[in-house]
Motif scaffolding. Structure first.
Motif, PDB file in Angstrom:
ATOM      1  N   PRO A   8      44.100  39.324  39.613  1.00 12.26           N
ATOM      2  CA  PRO A   8      44.576  40.693  38.858  1.00 12.26           C
ATOM      3  C   PRO A   8      44.822  41.754  39.532  1.00 12.26           C
ATOM      4  O   PRO A   8      45.495  42.642  39.199  1.00 12.26           O
ATOM      5  CB  PRO A   8      43.262  40.654  37.935  1.00 12.26           C
ATOM      6  CG  PRO A   8      42.685  39.080  37.764  1.00 12.26           C
ATOM      7  CD  PRO A   8      42.935  38.453  39.216  1.00 12.26           C
ATOM      8  N   ASP A   9      44.196  42.020  40.584  1.00 16.25           N
ATOM      9  CA  ASP A   9      44.022  43.410  41.270  1.00 16.25           C
ATOM     10  C   ASP A   9      45.587  43.411  42.117  1.00 16.25           C
ATOM     11  O   ASP A   9      45.989  44.694  42.732  1.00 16.25           O
ATOM     12  CB  ASP A   9      43.013  43.733  42.216  1.00 16.25           C
ATOM     13  CG  ASP A   9      42.663  42.867  43.222  1.00 16.25           C
ATOM     14  OD1 ASP A   9      43.091  41.375  43.203  1.00 16.25           O
ATOM     15  OD2 ASP A   9      41.849  43.163  44.061  1.00 16.25           O
ATOM     16  N   HIS A  36      41.989  34.199  37.743  1.00 11.51           N
ATOM     17  CA  HIS A  36      41.223  35.428  37.097  1.00 11.51           C
ATOM     18  C   HIS A  36      40.527  36.117  37.969  1.00 11.51           C
ATOM     19  O   HIS A  36      39.860  37.254  37.875  1.00 11.51           O
ATOM     20  CB  HIS A  36      40.200  34.970  35.892  1.00 11.51           C
ATOM     21  CG  HIS A  36      40.445  34.607  34.593  1.00 11.51           C
ATOM     22  ND1 HIS A  36      40.184  35.029  33.608  1.00 11.51           N
ATOM     23  CD2 HIS A  36      41.273  33.477  34.472  1.00 11.51           C
ATOM     24  CE1 HIS A  36      41.028  34.234  32.380  1.00 11.51           C
ATOM     25  NE2 HIS A  36      41.712  33.364  33.064  1.00 11.51           N
ATOM     26  N   GLY A  37      40.449  35.851  39.260  1.00 16.77           N
ATOM     27  CA  GLY A  37      39.977  36.568  40.581  1.00 16.77           C
ATOM     28  C   GLY A  37      38.487  36.646  40.212  1.00 16.77           C
ATOM     29  O   GLY A  37      37.759  37.461  41.026  1.00 16.77           O
ATOM     30  N   LEU A  49      33.005  38.440  36.353  1.00 17.99           N
ATOM     31  CA  LEU A  49      34.333  38.642  36.897  1.00 17.99           C
ATOM     32  C   LEU A  49      35.303  38.089  35.965  1.00 17.99           C
ATOM     33  O   LEU A  49      36.534  38.497  35.883  1.00 17.99           O
ATOM     34  CB  LEU A  49      34.366  38.434  38.251  1.00 17.99           C
ATOM     35  CG  LEU A  49      33.444  39.650  39.216  1.00 17.99           C
ATOM     36  CD1 LEU A  49      33.763  39.174  40.598  1.00 17.99           C
ATOM     37  CD2 LEU A  49      34.119  41.098  38.759  1.00 17.99           C
ATOM     38  N   HIS A  50      35.224  36.876  35.644  1.00 11.92           N
ATOM     39  CA  HIS A  50      36.211  35.892  35.061  1.00 11.92           C
ATOM     40  C   HIS A  50      36.596  36.656  33.842  1.00 11.92           C
ATOM     41  O   HIS A  50      38.110  36.831  33.296  1.00 11.92           O
ATOM     42  CB  HIS A  50      35.625  34.455  34.709  1.00 11.92           C
ATOM     43  CG  HIS A  50      36.754  33.582  34.158  1.00 11.92           C
ATOM     44  ND1 HIS A  50      37.220  33.728  32.801  1.00 11.92           N
ATOM     45  CD2 HIS A  50      37.576  32.728  34.677  1.00 11.92           C
ATOM     46  CE1 HIS A  50      38.051  32.764  32.698  1.00 11.92           C
ATOM     47  NE2 HIS A  50      38.226  32.125  33.712  1.00 11.92           N
ATOM     48  N   THR A  51      35.737  37.382  33.173  1.00 11.96           N
ATOM     49  CA  THR A  51      36.060  38.108  31.954  1.00 11.96           C
ATOM     50  C   THR A  51      36.622  39.341  32.066  1.00 11.96           C
ATOM     51  O   THR A  51      37.526  40.112  31.588  1.00 11.96           O
ATOM     52  CB  THR A  51      35.075  37.929  30.768  1.00 11.96           C
ATOM     53  OG1 THR A  51      34.731  36.549  30.487  1.00 11.96           O
ATOM     54  CG2 THR A  51      35.280  38.677  29.753  1.00 11.96           C
ATOM     55  N   VAL A  52      35.630  40.057  33.001  1.00  8.76           N
ATOM     56  CA  VAL A  52      36.002  41.365  33.439  1.00  8.76           C
ATOM     57  C   VAL A  52      37.240  41.660  33.881  1.00  8.76           C
ATOM     58  O   VAL A  52      38.091  42.706  33.463  1.00  8.76           O
ATOM     59  CB  VAL A  52      34.924  42.082  34.236  1.00  8.76           C
ATOM     60  CG1 VAL A  52      35.289  43.267  34.833  1.00  8.76           C
ATOM     61  CG2 VAL A  52      33.654  42.282  33.696  1.00  8.76           C
ATOM     62  N   ARG A  53      37.785  40.854  34.699  1.00  8.79           N
ATOM     63  CA  ARG A  53      39.099  41.078  35.463  1.00  8.79           C
ATOM     64  C   ARG A  53      40.173  40.946  34.594  1.00  8.79           C
ATOM     65  O   ARG A  53      41.394  41.261  34.887  1.00  8.79           O
ATOM     66  CB  ARG A  53      39.033  40.352  36.815  1.00  8.79           C
ATOM     67  CG  ARG A  53      38.092  40.639  37.797  1.00  8.79           C
ATOM     68  CD  ARG A  53      38.390  40.181  39.148  1.00  8.79           C
ATOM     69  NE  ARG A  53      39.258  40.795  39.797  1.00  8.79           N
ATOM     70  CZ  ARG A  53      39.696  40.385  40.910  1.00  8.79           C
ATOM     71  NH1 ARG A  53      39.329  39.493  41.677  1.00  8.79           N
ATOM     72  NH2 ARG A  53      40.810  41.103  41.604  1.00  8.79           N
ATOM     73  N   GLU A  54      39.945  39.824  33.824  1.00  7.66           N
ATOM     74  CA  GLU A  54      41.039  39.614  32.469  1.00  7.66           C
ATOM     75  C   GLU A  54      41.143  40.951  31.765  1.00  7.66           C
ATOM     76  O   GLU A  54      42.548  41.551  31.629  1.00  7.66           O
ATOM     77  CB  GLU A  54      40.593  38.497  31.590  1.00  7.66           C
ATOM     78  CG  GLU A  54      41.805  38.105  30.584  1.00  7.66           C
ATOM     79  CD  GLU A  54      41.356  37.064  29.734  1.00  7.66           C
ATOM     80  OE1 GLU A  54      41.974  36.717  28.625  1.00  7.66           O
ATOM     81  OE2 GLU A  54      40.179  36.416  29.863  1.00  7.66           O
ATOM     82  N   GLY A  73      44.815  29.793  34.469  1.00  6.45           N
ATOM     83  CA  GLY A  73      43.497  29.340  34.729  1.00  6.45           C
ATOM     84  C   GLY A  73      42.958  28.878  35.998  1.00  6.45           C
ATOM     85  O   GLY A  73      42.047  28.311  36.093  1.00  6.45           O
ATOM     86  N   HIS A  74      44.076  29.102  36.938  1.00  2.97           N
ATOM     87  CA  HIS A  74      43.465  28.373  38.215  1.00  2.97           C
ATOM     88  C   HIS A  74      42.520  29.020  39.029  1.00  2.97           C
ATOM     89  O   HIS A  74      42.141  30.031  38.681  1.00  2.97           O
ATOM     90  CB  HIS A  74      45.086  28.508  39.184  1.00  2.97           C
ATOM     91  CG  HIS A  74      46.047  27.450  38.473  1.00  2.97           C
ATOM     92  ND1 HIS A  74      46.168  26.356  38.290  1.00  2.97           N
ATOM     93  CD2 HIS A  74      47.353  28.124  38.184  1.00  2.97           C
ATOM     94  CE1 HIS A  74      47.386  26.038  37.591  1.00  2.97           C
ATOM     95  NE2 HIS A  74      48.049  27.059  37.563  1.00  2.97           N
TER      96      HIS A  74
END
Length: 221
Positions: A8-9, A36-37, A49-54, A73-74
């Protein structure tokens, strides 16, 4: 224009100046992000982080004027374990749906030394060639890469500027907003684009300082 990235970043931090420039020029842009980073060692925001970075990716895309974001979703850090055909199929579908004139990617080799960055670029090159889509590889001038590596112990790879197309001036306003929302906006939205990765990341700000209002591209036909 469609961009293909690993995390994401990568969208605001790496390609954000160019995506913002394209949006200012009313050029439609889309982004395919493979992970998702969630494996990042930076965690400047509370939550998984999976949710936050989305959420950060979606907000950053809005700030950069990106019309469409697709988030696969890799596993973060594991793109090398994903069969190539699965990654290339996603890029092929993106090209078929969006019909971009160009793909915007990290340079071959990944720029940062992160294997996921290299893998994301590799996955996009074959579909681009098959579809006759030109590729723009975002890179760093060798001097900037060397300075960052000396100052932060990083593993950036750079290019001789003679190999590159220099894009200037690149306005950074959209990119900086995408990296770090003003706190007033954060209170009203609940999300801060890329805050989990930017709040304790001096290397990012140093890179932008060294680049100034320039970005460097390699053009692959």
């Amino acid at each position: 224009m469609s961009a293909v990235v690993a995390h994401p970043d990568d969208e605001p931090f790496g390609l954000g100046g160019l995506l913002g420039l394209l949006s200012d020029g009313v050029v439609p842009t889309t982004v395919l992000c493979f992970t998702h980073g969630e494996a990042s060692t930076l965690h400047g925001s509370p939550g998984d982080l999976h949710t936050v970075r989305e959420g950060e990716l979606a907000c950053a895309a809005r700030e950069l004027g990106v019309q469409r974001v697709e988030l696969a979703g890799h596993p973060d850090g594991g793109l090398g374990d994903i069969p190539s055909y699965r990654l290339t199929a996603q890029v092929t579908r993106l090209i078929g749906e969006e019909r971009p004139s160009h793909l915007l990617l990290f340079d071959t080799g990944g720029v940062t030394g992160h294997r996921d960055h290299q893998r994301a670029t590799e996955a996009a090159l074959l579909p681009a060639r098959r579809a006759g889509v030109a590729v723009l590889n975002w890179t760093l001038p060798q001097e900037v890469a060397d300075r960052l590596n000396a100052e932060f112990g990083t593993s950036f790879t750079g290019r001789d500027p003679a190999e590159c197309r220099v894009v200037e001036p690149v306005p950074r306003q959209r990119q900086r907003r995408a990296i770090a929302f003003p706190q007033s906006r954060l209170r009203s939205t609940g999300w801060c684009p890329a805050a989990s990765q930017s709040s304790d990341n001096p290397m990012l700000w140093r890179r932008l300082e060294l680049l100034g209002d320039r970005e460097y591209l390699r053009i692959l036909e």
